[in-house]
Design an enzyme around this catalytic site. Structure first.
Site, PDB file in Angstrom:
ATOM      1  N   LEU A 184     -17.077 -17.601  16.917  1.00  0.00           N
ATOM      2  CA  LEU A 184     -16.488 -16.292  16.605  1.00  0.00           C
ATOM      3  C   LEU A 184     -15.715 -16.286  15.293  1.00  0.00           C
ATOM      4  CD1 LEU A 184     -15.244 -15.264  20.162  1.00  0.00           C
ATOM      5  CD2 LEU A 184     -17.004 -14.083  18.826  1.00  0.00           C
ATOM      6  N   GLY A 225     -15.681 -13.216  24.781  1.00  0.00           N
ATOM      7  CA  GLY A 225     -15.554 -14.514  24.090  1.00  0.00           C
ATOM      8  C   GLY A 225     -14.143 -14.836  23.648  1.00  0.00           C
ATOM      9  N   SER A 247      -9.655 -18.425  26.881  1.00  0.00           N
ATOM     10  CA  SER A 247      -9.344 -17.460  27.940  1.00  0.00           C
ATOM     11  C   SER A 247      -8.028 -17.685  28.679  1.00  0.00           C
ATOM     12  CB  SER A 247     -10.488 -17.414  28.947  1.00  0.00           C
ATOM     13  OG  SER A 247     -10.561 -18.637  29.614  1.00  0.00           O
ATOM     14  N   ASN A 268      -4.351  -8.512  31.871  1.00  0.00           N
ATOM     15  CA  ASN A 268      -3.041  -8.121  32.411  1.00  0.00           C
ATOM     16  C   ASN A 268      -1.911  -8.760  31.611  1.00  0.00           C
ATOM     17  OD1 ASN A 268      -1.827 -10.554  34.250  1.00  0.00           O
ATOM     18  ND2 ASN A 268      -4.047 -10.648  34.284  1.00  0.00           N
ATOM     19  N   HIS A 269      -2.205  -9.845  30.894  1.00  0.00           N
ATOM     20  CA  HIS A 269      -1.151 -10.538  30.157  1.00  0.00           C
ATOM     21  C   HIS A 269      -0.717  -9.800  28.886  1.00  0.00           C
ATOM     22  CE1 HIS A 269      -1.148 -13.639  33.097  1.00  0.00           C
ATOM     23  NE2 HIS A 269      -2.468 -13.717  33.012  1.00  0.00           N
ATOM     24  N   TYR A 329      -1.517 -15.706  24.204  1.00  0.00           N
ATOM     25  CA  TYR A 329      -2.768 -15.170  24.754  1.00  0.00           C
ATOM     26  C   TYR A 329      -2.659 -13.659  24.989  1.00  0.00           C
ATOM     27  CZ  TYR A 329      -6.244 -14.405  28.476  1.00  0.00           C
ATOM     28  OH  TYR A 329      -7.261 -13.917  29.259  1.00  0.00           O
ATOM     29  N   LYS A 340      -4.588 -10.306  23.195  1.00  0.00           N
ATOM     30  CA  LYS A 340      -5.253  -9.223  23.932  1.00  0.00           C
ATOM     31  C   LYS A 340      -4.744  -7.871  23.430  1.00  0.00           C
ATOM     32  CE  LYS A 340      -7.855 -11.657  26.748  1.00  0.00           C
ATOM     33  NZ  LYS A 340      -9.336 -11.594  26.682  1.00  0.00           N
ATOM     34  N   ARG A 395       0.475 -12.701  44.086  1.00  0.00           N
ATOM     35  CA  ARG A 395       0.330 -11.923  42.848  1.00  0.00           C
ATOM     36  C   ARG A 395      -1.094 -11.400  42.706  1.00  0.00           C
ATOM     37  NH1 ARG A 395      -1.243 -14.235  38.118  1.00  0.00           N
ATOM     38  NH2 ARG A 395      -1.205 -12.810  36.367  1.00  0.00           N
TER      39      ARG A 395
HETATM   40  C1  15L Z   1      -6.243 -14.093  32.681  1.00  0.00           C
HETATM   41  O1  15L Z   1      -6.279 -13.282  31.779  1.00  0.00           O
HETATM   42  C2  15L Z   1      -6.943 -15.392  32.586  1.00  0.00           C
HETATM   43  O2  15L Z   1      -8.091 -15.313  31.775  1.00  0.00           O
HETATM   44  C3  15L Z   1      -7.304 -15.922  33.945  1.00  0.00           C
HETATM   45  O3  15L Z   1      -7.656 -17.278  33.770  1.00  0.00           O
HETATM   46  C4  15L Z   1      -6.198 -15.782  34.968  1.00  0.00           C
HETATM   47  O4  15L Z   1      -5.156 -16.654  34.629  1.00  0.00           O
HETATM   48  C5  15L Z   1      -5.719 -14.355  35.025  1.00  0.00           C
HETATM   49  O5  15L Z   1      -5.417 -13.861  33.752  1.00  0.00           O
HETATM   50  C6  15L Z   1      -4.495 -14.148  35.932  1.00  0.00           C
HETATM   51  O6  15L Z   1      -3.505 -13.565  35.486  1.00  0.00           O
HETATM   52  O7  15L Z   1      -4.558 -14.526  37.091  1.00  0.00           O
END
Ligand code: 15L
Length: 270
Positions: A50, A70, A73, A110-111, A134, A138, A172
């Site tokens: 990428l 991609g 993660s 979600n992060h 991370y 996003k 969670r």
């Molecule tokens: C994510 O974004 C990750 O890619 C995945 O590995 C999980 O950790 C997930 O979040 C999560 O919050 O459970």
């Protein structure tokens, strides 16, 4: 929608989509930095790093819609996030513009909003609160989505994926779990719905404990089929074996929030 590229083909979600999207679109192309070891004969695969614009351009050539999974993660060192996720994500959107791709479905997370407390229900208008480098990448991808949608006419859908798995594995995840088939439903809305310009959806199933108001997704016809509560007993039993986490237990992002945490505020203030 005839020609669809999925990046991140060798990752967990990529491998699931290779099964679930089979036959949905006439031409599926898969891409990753490494070749998936279970690639079947006849599957269209383009190897691409990428961070290398020329390779990304080759991968998107002739494509109408992209599902961009991609990149790295989970949380990682800044250099990794910068190259494969920030530069890589820019290359993907820019290559799509150059090659006249119509739509991008961006796998957000979600992060991007992990530092909201679990007791607060948020919608897509809440400002981002990333819980990690991370999560920042996003949020960056979502921002690129808005730029390329409104300035360059792409149709972009960012899906803030909770946790994709066959079943929710702890407390969670009862709030953020998404069954793979439900994710496919959201991806298809992003690739096919005529009214998409730039949307953000939460990638979760029908979860009564959900942290998020998924009104935008419902407005576009999303009807999740799976309910996390059906797995409640097993998930809560698994949770009972996990050591308590004062910070992670307070915030939606869980351990991504407590990892490297050295804030001095009482988390209950936020
Ligand atoms: C994510 O974004 C990750 O890619 C995945 O590995 C999980 O950790 C997930 O979040 C999560 O919050 O459970």
């Amino acid at each position: 929608m005839q020609h669809v590229l999925v990046t991140g083909a060798a990752g967990d979600i990529g491998r699931r989509l290779r099964v679930l999207l089979k036959g949905v679109y006439p031409h599926l192309r898969w891409s990753d930095v490494r070749r998936p070891n279970d690639l079947a004969a006849g599957e269209d695969f383009v190897q691409a790093e990428l961070a290398d614009m020329r390779q990304v351009e080759a991968a998107v050539d002739g494509i109408e819609g992209i599902v961009h999974l991609g990149g790295f993660s989970v949380e990682g060192p800044w250099e990794t996030i910068l190259n494969s996720n920030i530069i890589g994500c820019y290359n993907l959107f820019e290559a799509a513009r150059r090659k006249d791709v119509e739509r991008i479905v961006f796998a957000s997370s979600n992060h991007a909003v992990g530092f909201y407390p679990r007791r607060r229900r948020i919608g897509t208008h809440a400002p981002v609160r990333p819980d990690s480098r991370y999560g920042v990448r996003k949020a960056f991808g979502e921002a690129l989505g808005a730029l390329y949608a409104f300035k360059h006419g792409l149709r972009v859908t960012s899906i803030r994926i909770g946790n994709i798995a066959d079943a929710p594995v702890d407390e969670r995840r009862l709030s953020i779990w998404i069954k793979p088939d439900d994710l496919v439903q959201l991806i298809r809305i992003g690739l096919e719905h005529p009214d998409i310009r730039n949307e953000i959806f939460f990638g979760m199933s029908d979860n009564v404990r959900g942290f998020w108001d998924n009104e935008a997704a419902f407005r576009f016809g999303y009807r999740p089929q799976a309910r996390s509560e059906d797995f409640r007993d097993a998930a809560l039993a698994a949770q009972a074996k996990i050591p308590p986490d004062r910070i992670g237990g307070h915030y939606q992002g869980g351990p991504f929030c407590s990892d490297e945490y050295d804030g001095d505020a009482d988390p209950s203030w936020y």
